[in-house]
Design a protein around this motif. Structure first.
Motif, PDB file in Angstrom:
ATOM      1  N   PRO A 126       6.860  18.722 -14.287  1.00 48.89           N
ATOM      2  CA  PRO A 126       6.326  17.474 -13.745  1.00 48.89           C
ATOM      3  C   PRO A 126       7.442  16.529 -13.310  1.00 48.89           C
ATOM      4  O   PRO A 126       8.551  16.615 -13.846  1.00 48.89           O
ATOM      5  CB  PRO A 126       5.609  16.881 -14.963  1.00 48.89           C
ATOM      6  N   PRO A 127       7.122  15.644 -12.395  1.00 49.23           N
ATOM      7  CA  PRO A 127       8.111  14.640 -11.979  1.00 49.23           C
ATOM      8  C   PRO A 127       8.113  13.470 -12.957  1.00 49.23           C
ATOM      9  O   PRO A 127       7.265  13.388 -13.838  1.00 49.23           O
ATOM     10  CB  PRO A 127       7.576  14.188 -10.622  1.00 49.23           C
ATOM     11  N   ALA A 128       9.072  12.565 -12.782  1.00 47.58           N
ATOM     12  CA  ALA A 128       9.034  11.311 -13.528  1.00 47.58           C
ATOM     13  C   ALA A 128       7.865  10.470 -12.999  1.00 47.58           C
ATOM     14  O   ALA A 128       7.511  10.568 -11.828  1.00 47.58           O
ATOM     15  CB  ALA A 128      10.348  10.567 -13.336  1.00 47.58           C
ATOM     16  N   GLU A 129       7.275   9.695 -13.885  1.00 44.20           N
ATOM     17  CA  GLU A 129       6.283   8.700 -13.447  1.00 44.20           C
ATOM     18  C   GLU A 129       7.039   7.452 -13.005  1.00 44.20           C
ATOM     19  O   GLU A 129       8.103   7.146 -13.562  1.00 44.20           O
ATOM     20  CB  GLU A 129       5.349   8.339 -14.597  1.00 44.20           C
ATOM     21  N   TYR A 153      11.323  11.686  -7.184  1.00 43.25           N
ATOM     22  CA  TYR A 153      10.311  10.852  -6.525  1.00 43.25           C
ATOM     23  C   TYR A 153      11.005  10.129  -5.382  1.00 43.25           C
ATOM     24  O   TYR A 153      12.205  10.280  -5.169  1.00 43.25           O
ATOM     25  CB  TYR A 153       9.725   9.841  -7.523  1.00 43.25           C
ATOM     26  N   LEU A 154      10.226   9.337  -4.667  1.00 41.42           N
ATOM     27  CA  LEU A 154      10.802   8.609  -3.533  1.00 41.42           C
ATOM     28  C   LEU A 154      10.864   7.116  -3.832  1.00 41.42           C
ATOM     29  O   LEU A 154      10.036   6.589  -4.571  1.00 41.42           O
ATOM     30  CB  LEU A 154       9.948   8.833  -2.278  1.00 41.42           C
ATOM     31  N   PHE A 155      11.818   6.455  -3.219  1.00 40.54           N
ATOM     32  CA  PHE A 155      11.902   4.998  -3.312  1.00 40.54           C
ATOM     33  C   PHE A 155      11.176   4.381  -2.129  1.00 40.54           C
ATOM     34  O   PHE A 155      11.092   4.972  -1.074  1.00 40.54           O
ATOM     35  CB  PHE A 155      13.366   4.549  -3.327  1.00 40.54           C
ATOM     36  N   ALA A 203       1.608   6.667  -6.896  1.00 40.50           N
ATOM     37  CA  ALA A 203       0.500   7.593  -7.181  1.00 40.50           C
ATOM     38  C   ALA A 203       0.803   9.008  -6.674  1.00 40.50           C
ATOM     39  O   ALA A 203       0.014   9.923  -6.865  1.00 40.50           O
ATOM     40  CB  ALA A 203      -0.783   7.083  -6.538  1.00 40.50           C
ATOM     41  N   LYS A 204       1.937   9.175  -6.032  1.00 41.51           N
ATOM     42  CA  LYS A 204       2.364  10.457  -5.467  1.00 41.51           C
ATOM     43  C   LYS A 204       1.330  11.023  -4.488  1.00 41.51           C
ATOM     44  O   LYS A 204       1.050  12.219  -4.478  1.00 41.51           O
ATOM     45  CB  LYS A 204       2.696  11.459  -6.581  1.00 41.51           C
ATOM     46  N   GLU A 205       0.776  10.126  -3.693  1.00 41.82           N
ATOM     47  CA  GLU A 205      -0.140  10.569  -2.623  1.00 41.82           C
ATOM     48  C   GLU A 205       0.705  10.862  -1.387  1.00 41.82           C
ATOM     49  O   GLU A 205       0.708  10.115  -0.406  1.00 41.82           O
ATOM     50  CB  GLU A 205      -1.173   9.470  -2.355  1.00 41.82           C
ATOM     51  N   TYR A 206       1.437  11.974  -1.482  1.00 45.58           N
ATOM     52  CA  TYR A 206       2.470  12.217  -0.476  1.00 45.58           C
ATOM     53  C   TYR A 206       1.922  12.629   0.888  1.00 45.58           C
ATOM     54  O   TYR A 206       2.541  12.341   1.905  1.00 45.58           O
ATOM     55  CB  TYR A 206       3.454  13.267  -0.987  1.00 45.58           C
ATOM     56  N   ASP A 207       0.775  13.315   0.906  1.00 41.55           N
ATOM     57  CA  ASP A 207       0.234  13.694   2.216  1.00 41.55           C
ATOM     58  C   ASP A 207      -0.121  12.442   3.009  1.00 41.55           C
ATOM     59  O   ASP A 207       0.169  12.343   4.199  1.00 41.55           O
ATOM     60  CB  ASP A 207      -0.993  14.594   2.043  1.00 41.55           C
ATOM     61  N   ALA A 248       0.843  -1.206   0.000  1.00 36.00           N
ATOM     62  CA  ALA A 248       0.000   0.000   0.000  1.00 36.00           C
ATOM     63  C   ALA A 248       0.874   1.251   0.000  1.00 36.00           C
ATOM     64  O   ALA A 248       0.599   2.232  -0.698  1.00 36.00           O
ATOM     65  CB  ALA A 248      -0.925  -0.007   1.224  1.00 36.00           C
ATOM     66  N   GLU A 249       1.970   1.181   0.748  1.00 32.61           N
ATOM     67  CA  GLU A 249       2.891   2.329   0.786  1.00 32.61           C
ATOM     68  C   GLU A 249       3.513   2.550  -0.594  1.00 32.61           C
ATOM     69  O   GLU A 249       3.620   3.686  -1.072  1.00 32.61           O
ATOM     70  CB  GLU A 249       3.983   2.067   1.836  1.00 32.61           C
ATOM     71  N   GLY A 250       3.916   1.440  -1.230  1.00 30.88           N
ATOM     72  CA  GLY A 250       4.509   1.542  -2.574  1.00 30.88           C
ATOM     73  C   GLY A 250       3.528   2.141  -3.575  1.00 30.88           C
ATOM     74  O   GLY A 250       3.896   2.985  -4.403  1.00 30.88           O
ATOM     75  N   ALA A 251       2.271   1.725  -3.478  1.00 27.39           N
ATOM     76  CA  ALA A 251       1.245   2.254  -4.390  1.00 27.39           C
ATOM     77  C   ALA A 251       1.054   3.746  -4.160  1.00 27.39           C
ATOM     78  O   ALA A 251       0.897   4.526  -5.094  1.00 27.39           O
ATOM     79  CB  ALA A 251      -0.074   1.503  -4.175  1.00 27.39           C
ATOM     80  N   MET A 252       1.108   4.149  -2.890  1.00 28.87           N
ATOM     81  CA  MET A 252       0.985   5.576  -2.554  1.00 28.87           C
ATOM     82  C   MET A 252       2.099   6.386  -3.207  1.00 28.87           C
ATOM     83  O   MET A 252       1.862   7.465  -3.745  1.00 28.87           O
ATOM     84  CB  MET A 252       1.166   5.737  -1.031  1.00 28.87           C
ATOM     85  N   LEU A 253       3.326   5.857  -3.147  1.00 27.13           N
ATOM     86  CA  LEU A 253       4.465   6.594  -3.712  1.00 27.13           C
ATOM     87  C   LEU A 253       4.362   6.658  -5.236  1.00 27.13           C
ATOM     88  O   LEU A 253       4.644   7.702  -5.827  1.00 27.13           O
ATOM     89  CB  LEU A 253       5.792   5.962  -3.279  1.00 27.13           C
TER      90      LEU A 253
END
Ligand code: FES
Ligand SMILES: [Fe+2]
Lengths: 425, 164
Positions: free
Chosen positions: B86-89, B162-164, B29-33, B22-27
Motif C-alpha cells: 500500500p502507499p502512504a496515506e 503519492y503525488l504532491f 483520495a488517490k482518485e488518479y484516473d 478539488a484536485e488536492g482532495a482527488m490526490l
C-alpha cells in the motif's frame, strides 16, 4: 578498551565466510556501527566527489567521509584538497554552502581564515595567543586525497596504498569503460537525487550488487519500458551476465555484456527508441560516427561496478551511501552527462535518470521500501542468519576472483570478506 | 495579456481555489484516473530541485508529460510497486492562493502546500510552493502546468508513493 575489543572479537559469528551467513546484529548493533566507522571508514579510500562538481580553481563541495563532514576543494593551482569542516579554534563548521566558489574559508564564529589548501592564514587579534603560536599547526585537518578518472577519494589513513593500487587494475579498467558514457566528452555531474532510508549501510552495500531483486522489485518500472528496453533489462532470464569479486571488497555485476564496452560494434543500427534523439543530434551537424557514439552513450553502460565501502557506478549513474547511524543511511543518486555534448543527449539522460531514480522515480522508492523492510524484519528472529550464499554452488574462478551467476551474491561476499578483514585489524 | 486590474479577481480567486482544492482532495483520495482527466495533453507536472527554473535542462524529482503521468499512475495502480502497495496515506492543505497572471486563456496561480504522510505508523511532514497554470476551457479549468517545489527540494528527502 580491551573489553570493547573483546565484544567484536568473534567476527566469525558476525560473518561466517565459509557458509556466507551474516548475523542479524550486523544491521542493528550501535556499538558495532561505531566500530565500523573507525575501522572501516577511517581506514580506507572513501569516495567524496566527482571532479566536475567543483571544476574551477576555488570551487568546492561539501561531502562526508563516514560520519565526518568534509570540504573538497580545488586550490589556485588546481590541486584537490579534502579537509574536515571544523574550525581549529572552537570547532564551528567553516562552510555550510553545499557547493560553490570561494577564495578562502572564514569561520563565522571568531573569524579565523583558512586558505583553499586548509592552511590557517589569519586570525583576529593574534597577540593574545603569544609569540610562539604556530599557524602551521592550526590548519584544517586534512585527508589524503587522490583521484582516478575524475572520481575523487579521500582517506584518514595516511600510510594507505595509493588509490590506484587499492582499486586494482580490473576496477580501473571498468571505471574507464564506465566513463565511456561521456560519448567522447568528459563525464559531467548533472545533479543528484538524495533520500534517506531507515536501514543499516550494509543493506545498501549489498543491494548495489544484487541482480536477483531486479525483476521483482522493479517489475513496475519494467512495465513502463518499450519492448526492446524491457528485453535488455531481462538479464536474469537471459542469464548471460556474471558477478565477479574484484578484490578489496569491490565487485562487478555485468548485467548486459553487450554493453560492457560502449565503443564496441558502433556500426550496429541505432535502436528505434533512440532514433528521434539521433535525428536531433544529426541536425546539430554532428557526423554520423559521432552521432552513433553519443546515442550509444546516452543509454549508459551494461554493468554495476561496486566499490567498497561507499560508491557504485551503476549502469548510468553514481550511487553513493553515507552512513548516518546504525539504522539510517543517506543515499545519493548522481546523474551524469556529457560535458559540452548536445543538449538533446543530456536532456534524455536527465529524463532517463528521473524515470528510475530518486524520491519520485519508478525504481528508487521500491528499492527504499525493501531496504526498510529488511531493517524492520531484523527486529524478529535475532538468531536467524541472513543468507548471502546464493550462487556458491556454481561459482567458478574468474580472471580476478570468484565469478558467479548474474544473480549470485558473489559481490556481497566480496564486500563482507573485506569488511571482516578491516574489522579484524 | 489581460490587465489584472480589469479582471474580477475575487470571483476568479474563488473559482481557481475551488478547482485546486478539488484536485488536492482527488490526490489525497488517490482518485488518479479522475486526476489524469484534469490535464491538457501537453501539460507538464514538474517537481524541481533547487532554485533553478530551466526544468528541461536540469535534474528534477519528476518532469512528467502526459505519457509519464499515465505511466506513473499505472505504476501506482497495478499493484506491482511495493512502495505504493500500500502507499502512504496523505492529508494536504493548500492555501495562500494568489493569482500571478492571467494571459489569454491561461491563469497562473501560486499557493502553499502542506502535506502529512502516514506509513508504517510514521508520519512525515512536507511543505512546498506550488505554481499552477490553469487553462480556461468550455468545460471549466484544465491543468496545464503544475510545479511543486518542496522545501529542501535539493536536500535529503524520502521516497514518495503519492503525488504532491
Ligand atoms: S570557532 Fe572558528 S574562529 Fe572561533
Ligand atoms: Fe533496485
Amino acid at each position: 578498551m580491551s573489553l570493547d575489543t573483546l565484544k567484536f572479537s568473534d567476527l566469525d559469528a558476525l560473518y561466517d565466510e565459509e557458509n556466507a551467513l551474516v548475523a542479524t546484529s550486523m544491521y542493528e548493533d550501535p556499538d558495532l556501527f561505531a566500530e565500523e566507522m573507525e575501522k572501516i571508514f577511517k581506514n580506507t579510500w572513501v569516495w567524496v566527489a566527482h571532479e566536475s562538481e567543483f571544476p574551477d580553481k576555488g570551487s568546492f563541495k561539501l561531502s562526508n567521509v563516514g560520519l565526518e563532514p568534509v570540504i573538497v576543494v580545488r586550490d589556485r593551482k588546481g590541486v584537490i584538497h579534502c579537509m574536515v569542516n571544523r574550525c581549529r579554534h572552537r570547532a564551528a563548521t567553516v562552510c555550510e554552502v553545499k557547493k560553490g566558489k570561494t577564495s578562502s574559508f572564514q569561520c563565522p564564529y571568531h573569524g579565523w581564515g583558512y586558505g583553499l589548501d586548509g592552511s590557517l592564514r589569519a586570525l583576529p587579534y593574534p597577540e593574545q595567543y603569544g609569540d610562539d603560536f604556530n599557524k602551521e599547526q592550526h590548519g584544517l585537518l586534512k585527508l589524503r586525497t587522490e583521484a582516478y578518472n575524475g572520481m575523487v577519494f579521500a582517506t584518514f589513513k595516511e600510510d594507505i596504498e595509493p588509490l590506484e593500487e587499492f582499486l586494482g587494475p580490473a576496477v580501473c579498467r571498468y571505471i574507464d569503460l564506465f566513463m565511456k558514457q561521456g560519448g567522447g566528452f568528459p563525464v559531467k555531474v548533472l545533479g543528484e537525487h538524495q533520500f534517506s532510508v531507515p536501514m543499516n549501510w550494509k543493506v545498501q552495500l549489498e543491494n548495489t550488487t544484487d541482480a536477483y531483486h531486479f525483476p521483482i522489485v522493479h517489475k513496475s518500472f519494467m512495465q513502463t519500458l518499450d519492448g526492446a528496453t524491457e528485453e535488455m533489462f531481462d538479464f536474469l532470464d537471459k542469464g548471460r551476465g556474471w558477478v565477479e569479486d574484484l578484490g578489496n571488497g569491490h565487485s562487478i555485476m555485468m548485467m548486459i555484456p553487450e554493453l560492457e564496452d560502449l565503443d564496441a560494434d558502433l556500426d550496429q543500427p541505432i535502436p528505434e527508441r533512440f532514433e528521434e534523439l539521433a535525428a536531433e543530434i544529426r541536425a546539430e551537424g554532428y557526423p554520423e560516427d559521432q552521432v552513433k557514439k553519443i546515442v550509444r552513450a546516452v543509454g549508459g553502460a551494461g554493468f554495476n561496478l561496486n566499490l567498497f565501502p561507499n560508491v557504485s557506478f551503476s549502469l548510468a549513474f553514481f550511487r553513493v551511501l553515507t552512513p548516518i547511524n546504525v539504522e539510517k543511511t543517506d543515499i545519493r543518486h548522481i546523474a551524469i552527462g556529457m560535458d559540452g555534448g548536445p543538449d538533446a543527449a543530456n536532456q534524455m539522460r536527465l529524463r532517463l535518470h528521473e524515470h528510475f531514480q530518486g524520491p519520485m522515480g519508478f525504481g528508487s522508492p521500491d528499492d527504499a521500501e525493501v531496504w526498510e523492510r529488511v531493517q524492520r524484519g531484523t527486529k524478529g528472529g535475532e538468531t536467524l542468519p541472513i543468507l548471502v550464499n546464493r550462487g556458491l554452488v556454481d561459482e567458478e574462478p574468474g580472471p580476478t576472483g570468484p565469478r558467479g551467476h548474474i544473480s549470485a551474491e558473489t559481490g556481497m561476499r566480496a564486500a563482507y570478506k573485506m569488511w571482516k578483514r578491516m574489522m579484524s585489524k | 495579456m489581460t490587465e489584472m486590474s480589469k479582471i474580477d479577481t475575487r470571483a476568479l480567486l474563488a473559482d481557481v481555489t475551488e478547482f485546486i482544492w478539488a484536485e488536492g482532495a482527488m490526490l489525497d483520495a488517490k482518485e488518479y484516473d479522475a486526476w489524469l482527466e484534469l490535464w491538457t495533453e501537453d501539460g507538464l507536472y514538474i517537481m524541481p530541485m533547487g532554485a533553478g527554473d530551466d526544468y528541461k535542462n536540469q535534474l528534477n524529482l519528476c518532469y512528467d508529460n502526459a505519457k509519464m503521468r499515465r505511466d506513473r499512475i499505472g505504476r501506482f495502480q497495478r499493484g506491482f510497486s511495493i512502495s505504493s502497495a500500500p502507499p502512504a496515506e496523505t492529508v494536504r492543505t493548500l492555501s495562500r492562493f494568489r493569482i500571478e497572471a492571467a494571459e489569454g486563456d491561461l491563469i497562473t496561480v501560486s499557493c502553499a502546500e502542506h502535506l502529512v504522510e502516514d506509513k508504517f505508523g510514521r508520519q512525515r511532514i512536507w511543505a512546498g510552493n506550488a505554481l499552477y497554470t490553469l487553462k480556461v476551457t468550455d468545460g471549466g479549468f484544465k491543468l496545464h502546468g503544475k510545479i511543486v517545489r518542496l522545501l529542501n527540494s535539493d536536500g535529503m528527502l524520502n521516497s514518495f508513493s503519492y503525488l504532491f
